[in-house]
Scaffold this active site. Structure first.
Site, PDB file in Angstrom:
ATOM      1  N   PRO A 274      -6.747   0.083  33.247  1.00  0.00           N
ATOM      2  CA  PRO A 274      -5.240  -0.821  33.613  1.00  0.00           C
ATOM      3  C   PRO A 274      -5.806  -2.058  33.328  1.00  0.00           C
ATOM      4  CG  PRO A 274      -5.582  -0.256  35.680  1.00  0.00           C
ATOM      5  CD  PRO A 274      -6.353   0.959  35.045  1.00  0.00           C
ATOM      6  N   GLY A 275      -5.175  -2.942  31.820  1.00  0.00           N
ATOM      7  CA  GLY A 275      -6.368  -4.247  32.253  1.00  0.00           C
ATOM      8  C   GLY A 275      -5.072  -5.499  32.839  1.00  0.00           C
ATOM      9  N   CYS A 344      -3.401 -29.282  16.226  1.00  0.00           N
ATOM     10  CA  CYS A 344      -2.174 -29.163  14.771  1.00  0.00           C
ATOM     11  C   CYS A 344      -2.302 -28.370  13.696  1.00  0.00           C
ATOM     12  CB  CYS A 344      -3.456 -30.371  13.827  1.00  0.00           C
ATOM     13  SG  CYS A 344      -4.417 -31.674  14.431  1.00  0.00           S
TER      14      CYS A 344
HETATM   15  C1  LIG Z   1      -6.070  -2.762  25.838  1.00  0.00           C
HETATM   16  C2  LIG Z   1      -6.426  -1.219  26.327  1.00  0.00           C
HETATM   17  C3  LIG Z   1      -5.805  -1.055  27.861  1.00  0.00           C
HETATM   18  C4  LIG Z   1      -5.322  -2.061  29.368  1.00  0.00           C
HETATM   19  O1  LIG Z   1      -4.111  -1.683  28.343  1.00  0.00           O
HETATM   20  P1  LIG Z   1      -2.960  -2.931  29.281  1.00  0.00           P
HETATM   21  O2  LIG Z   1      -1.602  -2.668  29.034  1.00  0.00           O
HETATM   22  O3  LIG Z   1      -3.953  -4.107  29.366  1.00  0.00           O
HETATM   23  O4  LIG Z   1      -3.131  -1.669  30.606  1.00  0.00           O
HETATM   24  C5  LIG Z   1      -6.653  -0.026  28.154  1.00  0.00           C
HETATM   25  N1  LIG Z   1      -7.085   1.363  27.234  1.00  0.00           N
HETATM   26  C6  LIG Z   1      -7.880   0.936  26.299  1.00  0.00           C
HETATM   27  C7  LIG Z   1      -8.211   1.734  25.364  1.00  0.00           C
HETATM   28  C8  LIG Z   1      -7.486  -0.432  25.713  1.00  0.00           C
HETATM   29  O5  LIG Z   1      -7.682  -0.740  24.435  1.00  0.00           O
END
Ligand SMILES: *Cc1c(COP(=O)(O)O)cnc(C)c1O
Length: 424
Positions: A274-275, A344
């Site tokens: 997860p990110g 702008c």
């Molecule tokens: C961006 C990305 C993630 C994370 O995605 P999220 O939607 O932020 O959880 C995981 N794996 C890979 C390879 C990514 O490019």
């Protein structure tokens, strides 16, 4: 599943510290992160064997260090992100449990990335068949992961859908046998498979990945010891959205894992990547209202942050909760307002919908000099910041155990022009 928070349109503090105190100490615009939210999100995922943070969502080295200290390993999509992971204390090569601490996931190598990968023994997740031979030229006998495009994808926006024929990401699932032969010829072992179909998707689409993963792993065979479910876990950006059922999601993946374990007669490690899920809700973009003006029937609040700081609204029409901090804490009537920034460019509007349509928001009455907070801005926020209009990148602050720490100084004007040269 976490409790859904109610989004209020007034805010007095972030993680217990007054927003006016934060603004006077660090200035505006500033990204403020609440460490406890990230730690909570990490613990939500404890069922998975390995949580790998997709640092591109929020890659300040203090945030990467925080997730490292929470027992999370890391993904890097560029040489710069490998560099950040190393600065934050991760090492190349396998950790004590055999799991690589840093994985490079991309669809290409550039020279800088290949050099760092060879130097630090970084595990590679190949998103294109061409990467296999290119890696083998630099390292011998490595274990690799293949990122597969299962033939479908899904995201909160078409731009965050990373599967299907329209996507440039991953290795097309029908080329698996070909890639296995390429790896065999190159002396590389395929030890992992990975699928990431999009960002901000849902359980229904993510569940489809399980079947594809199982089939692909059986095709590769018992060299597989890791399967990665990728990222994509959604977070609610308004009160009509919700979290995903994480227990159900884990169960689906655990079934895949168990059936592969019985087929291969060895254990399989289950990764999640997860990110957004870890960082989105921890982040707040603190801004000051610099103008309140009327254009015919519309009222605008113009703040000192723009899409140079937070690009999600202009990129995807994304909705962010917004709150106002009345200076003396009094309660105010709501009114319809449009919130915009200083750039702008007429698209510099935070309250826009997909397609660029300007929308208004019911927010408390506010005056110039009062603070406006754009919430859920911890993922794909500061990392997409730019110097457009020669605006400095915002400062970043991490609140940990009630204390605010500066984790990125605001850029100076000289920082903006660094490296530029007038020929003599
Ligand atoms: C961006 C990305 C993630 C994370 O995605 P999220 O939607 O932020 O959880 C995981 N794996 C890979 C390879 C990514 O490019």
């Amino acid at each position: 599943m976490p409790q859904i928070q109610e989004f209020s349109t007034t805010r007095t503090d972030i993680a217990g510290i007054s927003v006016y105190e934060l603004a006077s100490q660090f200035g505006t615009p500033t990204f403020v992160y609440d460490a406890s939210v990230i730690q909570q999100r990490v613990s939500d995922l404890a069922q998975f064997d390995v949580v790998r943070y997709a640092q591109k969502a929020c890659s300040n080295i203090a945030i990467v260090d925080l997730v490292r200290q929470s027992g999370v390993v890391v993904d890097a999509v560029s040489a710069g992100e490998i560099h950040r992971a190393l600065l934050a204390g991760y090492k190349g090569g396998p950790g004590e449990d055999g799991t690589p601490q840093i994985v490079y996931t991309a669809d290409i190598f550039d020279q800088m990335a290949l050099d760092l990968i060879a130097e630090h023994d970084i595990h590679v997740n190949c998103g294109s068949p061409d990467m296999i031979a290119q890696l083998a030229e630099r390292v011998s006998g490595a274990h690799i992961t293949l990122r597969l495009n299962p033939g479908f994808g899904h995201g909160h926006s078409q731009k965050t859908n990373t599967g299907g024929e329209q996507s440039k990401h991953g290795i097309w699932f029908e080329q698996l046998a070909e890639c296995k032969a390429l790896a065999d010829n190159a002396g590389l072992t395929i030890s992992g498979l990975h699928m990431h179909i999009g960002s901000g998707t849902d359980l229904e689409h993510l569940a489809q990945v399980c079947g594809s993963m199982k089939q692909a792993a059986l095709e590769v065979g018992p060299s597989i010891s890791v399967v990665s479910a990728g990222g994509g876990l959604p977070v609610p950006y308004n009160s009509s959205q919700s979290y995903m059922d994480l227990d159900r999601y884990y169960e689906l993946w655990d079934e895949v894992r168990k059936s592969l374990e019985s087929e291969f007669e060895h254990s399989i490690s289950l990764e999640i990547e997860p990110g957004r899920y870890l960082s989105a809700e921890s982040g707040f973009l603190l801004t000051e209202i610099r103008a309140v003006k009327e254009m015919g029937s519309n009222r605008f609040y113009l703040v000192d942050a723009g899409f140079n700081n937070l690009a999600r609204p202009i990129m995807y029409g994304s909705y962010h909760p917004i709150s106002i901090s009345p200076r003396n804490g009094d309660s105010r009537e709501d009114q319809a307002v449009i919130v915009g920034g200083p750039l702008c460019e007429s698209g510099d509007i935070f309250t826009q919908e997909e397609g660029g349509f300007v929308a208004s928001r019911q927010l408390p009455k506010a005056e110039v000099g009062e603070l406006l907070v754009i919430e859920c801005a911890g993922a794909y926020g500061s990392v997409m910041g730019s110097n457009y209009n020669s605006k400095p990148l915002a400062s970043e602050v991490l609140i940990k155990q009630g204390e605010a720490h500066l984790i990125r100084a605001r850029q100076s004007l000289d920082d903006i022009t660094r490296g530029e040269i007038i020929p003599s």
